[in-house]
Motif scaffolding. Structure first.
Motif, PDB file in Angstrom:
ATOM      1  N   GLU A  42       0.838  -1.214   0.000  1.00 19.71           N
ATOM      2  CA  GLU A  42       0.000   0.000   0.000  1.00 19.71           C
ATOM      3  C   GLU A  42       0.865   1.253   0.000  1.00 19.71           C
ATOM      4  O   GLU A  42       0.569   2.227  -0.699  1.00 19.71           O
ATOM      5  N   GLY A  43       1.954   1.210   0.767  1.00 18.08           N
ATOM      6  CA  GLY A  43       2.873   2.357   0.820  1.00 18.08           C
ATOM      7  C   GLY A  43       3.500   2.621  -0.538  1.00 18.08           C
ATOM      8  O   GLY A  43       3.613   3.767  -0.973  1.00 18.08           O
ATOM      9  N   GLU A  44       3.919   1.539  -1.203  1.00 21.03           N
ATOM     10  CA  GLU A  44       4.547   1.707  -2.518  1.00 21.03           C
ATOM     11  C   GLU A  44       3.538   2.239  -3.539  1.00 21.03           C
ATOM     12  O   GLU A  44       3.870   3.086  -4.366  1.00 21.03           O
ATOM     13  N   HIS A  45       2.322   1.741  -3.439  1.00 17.78           N
ATOM     14  CA  HIS A  45       1.295   2.198  -4.373  1.00 17.78           C
ATOM     15  C   HIS A  45       0.983   3.678  -4.151  1.00 17.78           C
ATOM     16  O   HIS A  45       0.855   4.460  -5.098  1.00 17.78           O
ATOM     17  N   GLU A  46       0.941   4.050  -2.884  1.00 12.36           N
ATOM     18  CA  GLU A  46       0.655   5.445  -2.539  1.00 12.36           C
ATOM     19  C   GLU A  46       1.790   6.360  -3.029  1.00 12.36           C
ATOM     20  O   GLU A  46       1.538   7.446  -3.549  1.00 12.36           O
ATOM     21  N   ALA A  47       3.039   5.897  -2.856  1.00 10.33           N
ATOM     22  CA  ALA A  47       4.183   6.708  -3.290  1.00 10.33           C
ATOM     23  C   ALA A  47       4.144   6.913  -4.817  1.00 10.33           C
ATOM     24  O   ALA A  47       4.531   7.964  -5.316  1.00 10.33           O
ATOM     25  N   LEU A  48       3.671   5.894  -5.526  1.00  7.02           N
ATOM     26  CA  LEU A  48       3.651   5.981  -6.988  1.00  7.02           C
ATOM     27  C   LEU A  48       2.444   6.749  -7.515  1.00  7.02           C
ATOM     28  O   LEU A  48       2.552   7.566  -8.435  1.00  7.02           O
TER      29      LEU A  48
ATOM     30  N   HIS B  98      14.329   1.817  -4.414  1.00  6.49           N
ATOM     31  CA  HIS B  98      14.058   2.355  -3.079  1.00  6.49           C
ATOM     32  C   HIS B  98      14.602   3.765  -2.862  1.00  6.49           C
ATOM     33  O   HIS B  98      14.543   4.279  -1.747  1.00  6.49           O
ATOM     34  N   GLY B  99      15.161   4.349  -3.891  1.00  4.35           N
ATOM     35  CA  GLY B  99      15.630   5.740  -3.772  1.00  4.35           C
ATOM     36  C   GLY B  99      16.788   5.904  -2.802  1.00  4.35           C
ATOM     37  O   GLY B  99      16.855   6.890  -2.067  1.00  4.35           O
ATOM     38  N   VAL B 100      17.707   4.929  -2.794  1.00  2.00           N
ATOM     39  CA  VAL B 100      18.855   5.014  -1.884  1.00  2.00           C
ATOM     40  C   VAL B 100      19.872   6.048  -2.388  1.00  2.00           C
ATOM     41  O   VAL B 100      20.467   6.794  -1.616  1.00  2.00           O
ATOM     42  N   PHE B 101      20.046   6.100  -3.691  1.00  2.00           N
ATOM     43  CA  PHE B 101      21.064   6.988  -4.282  1.00  2.00           C
ATOM     44  C   PHE B 101      20.436   8.320  -4.710  1.00  2.00           C
ATOM     45  O   PHE B 101      19.226   8.423  -4.931  1.00  2.00           O
ATOM     46  N   GLU B 102      21.312   9.307  -4.869  1.00  2.00           N
ATOM     47  CA  GLU B 102      20.879  10.570  -5.459  1.00  2.00           C
ATOM     48  C   GLU B 102      21.981  11.111  -6.354  1.00  2.00           C
ATOM     49  O   GLU B 102      23.170  10.983  -6.021  1.00  2.00           O
ATOM     50  N   ARG B 103      21.593  11.699  -7.453  1.00  2.00           N
ATOM     51  CA  ARG B 103      22.585  12.278  -8.366  1.00  2.00           C
ATOM     52  C   ARG B 103      22.860  13.717  -7.956  1.00  2.00           C
ATOM     53  O   ARG B 103      21.958  14.420  -7.534  1.00  2.00           O
ATOM     54  N   ARG B 104      24.115  14.116  -8.096  1.00  2.00           N
ATOM     55  CA  ARG B 104      24.518  15.459  -7.696  1.00  2.00           C
ATOM     56  C   ARG B 104      25.379  16.103  -8.779  1.00  2.00           C
ATOM     57  O   ARG B 104      25.906  15.422  -9.648  1.00  2.00           O
ATOM     58  N   GLU B 105      25.544  17.385  -8.645  1.00  2.00           N
ATOM     59  CA  GLU B 105      26.506  18.094  -9.501  1.00  2.00           C
ATOM     60  C   GLU B 105      27.893  17.942  -8.873  1.00  2.00           C
ATOM     61  O   GLU B 105      28.011  17.616  -7.706  1.00  2.00           O
TER      62      GLU B 105
END
Lengths: 296, 90
Positions: A287-293, B31-38
């Motif tokens: 549900e969390g993943e669906h909400e984030a998307l 899961h958005g662990v990384f981020e791109r930077r300048e």
């Protein structure tokens, strides 16, 4: 199943190597393919195959496909996946070398340390397909599995109602007496899409809880099977090795990956969720993943 | 696992001497662990808490082998210890 395994043992090996010339591991991959060719394997040149796939149609139908990647960029295995090739064995030179304490270098020429490892890898590859499944016979894992499910949009996720234990990596262990079968959940198979390759662990390997017990590649991604239990690998599901999409069809029963002789389930159990706990955990997560998307 | 994620130090570490900023790991990780930077370090581990404990899957996408992870056994021991402490405290 026994007949198909015997058939597999009789067939030839077809090698699709990386031909990367920018790293030593690429040169090692090419050399490994040539050594296999000396032993009767057919080589598929990745460059020519990319350009003229029809050229290799006959060769690719003639035997078990072994894909050799130089490094983890995995160009050869990506090519195999893009063309929908069924892979019997995949080997990454940098990883195989690392296991022997050898680091592949940046100089693209093949050095002696890596070259010396190749004969052993040839023998290992030639043994591909000889792994037998020796799953528990008799009364184990015979109980009927019942399921509960929940839906989000068009997706319906199933979880067994009892007898299974899960880690937060969405891998399960079905425990029956001294043994457990291990696999990935329905959520994994739906999220990761069609399974195209299963690389099993070695039979007899001793694994601790949270160790990798094989890896899967799908049309979308690659993932490790993280064992929820400690034990010794006593069987590999050869049906899944032959047809990994069995995991998509039936993730909790026929799609088991490996079977372990348990060594410390009492202690492992403390770090796991039972079926009811995993059901609630997965529901929150999905549900969390669906909400984030898509928002609420 | 019965332990707050914030207490488990599990995430990838980027070896900038090896990383060629191909961004395969960032494209892979859901899961958005990384981020791109300048700048020089075009990729950073910006959200380690998002990394799934014991997952090393992004490392498998890394051609130059620039990603490393904590020791799994030590992490398991830590989780067990924290669970015990939690029980004692509660």
């Amino acid at each position: 199943m026994a007949d198909s395994e015997n058939d597999t043992e009789q067939t030839e090996i077809v090698v699709l190597p990386c031909s990367g010339l920018d790293k030593e591991a690429g040169s090692a991959s090419r050399e490994l393919a040539l050594l296999l060719s000396d032993r009767g394997a057919r080589i598929v040149c990745p460059v020519l195959y990319e350009r003229s796939p029809k050229r290799y149609e006959k060769d690719l139908g003639a035997g078990r496909l072994v894909v050799i990647d130089g490094c983890k960029t995995g160009c050869a295995s990506k090519l195999a996946a893009e063309r929908g090739l069924k892979t019997a064995r995949k080997l990454t030179v940098t990883e195989a070398a690392k296991q022997q304490g050898v680091e592949a270098g940046k100089d693209p020429r093949l050095g002696s340390a890596l070259r010396d490892l190749l004969p052993e890898l040839v023998e290992e590859i030639l043994a591909t397909g000889l792994v037998k499944a020796e799953g528990a016979e008799g009364a184990l894992f015979q109980e009927t599995v019942s399921y509960q499910e929940f839906g989000i949009d068009k997706f319906v996720f199933r979880v067994p109602t009892s007898g299974y234990f899960f880690n937060e990596n969405d891998c399960w262990a079905r425990v029956d007496g001294p043994r457990a079968r291990v696999g990935v959940s329905d959520y994994v198979q739906q999220s990761a899409s069609d399974m195209v390759f299963f690389e099993p662990p070695a039979l007899g390997a001793e694994v601790s809880i949270f160790d990798e017990v094989g890896s899967l590649e799908t049309t979308k991604t690659a993932l490790d099977i993280i064992s929820p239990v400690s034990g010794k690998v006593v069987a590999i599901n050869s049906e899944v090795v032959e047809a990994p999409d069995l995991i998509n069809e039936n993730p909790y029963e026929r799609g088991w990956a490996v079977e372990l002789e348990l060594t410390d389930f009492g202690s492992d159990r403390e770090l796991l969720m039972d079926s009811a706990e995993y059901f609630e955990y997965l529901k929150r997560k999905a549900e969390g993943e669906h909400e984030a998307l898509y928002g609420k | 696992m019965g332990v707050s994620r914030a207490k488990i130090p599990w995430c990838p570490t980027i070896d900038y001497a090896k990383c060629d900023f191909c961004m395969e790991c960032d494209e892979f990780c859901p899961h958005g662990v990384f981020e791109r930077r300048e700048g020089d370090r075009k990729l950073v581990v910006a959200h380690p808490e998002n990394c799934v404990v014991f997952c090393k899957a992004c490392g498998k996408t890394c051609g130059p082998d620039a990603l490393s992870f904590p020791d799994k056994k030590e992490t398991t021991e830590l989780i067990k210890r924290l669970r015990e402490e939690g029980k004692d405290g509660g």
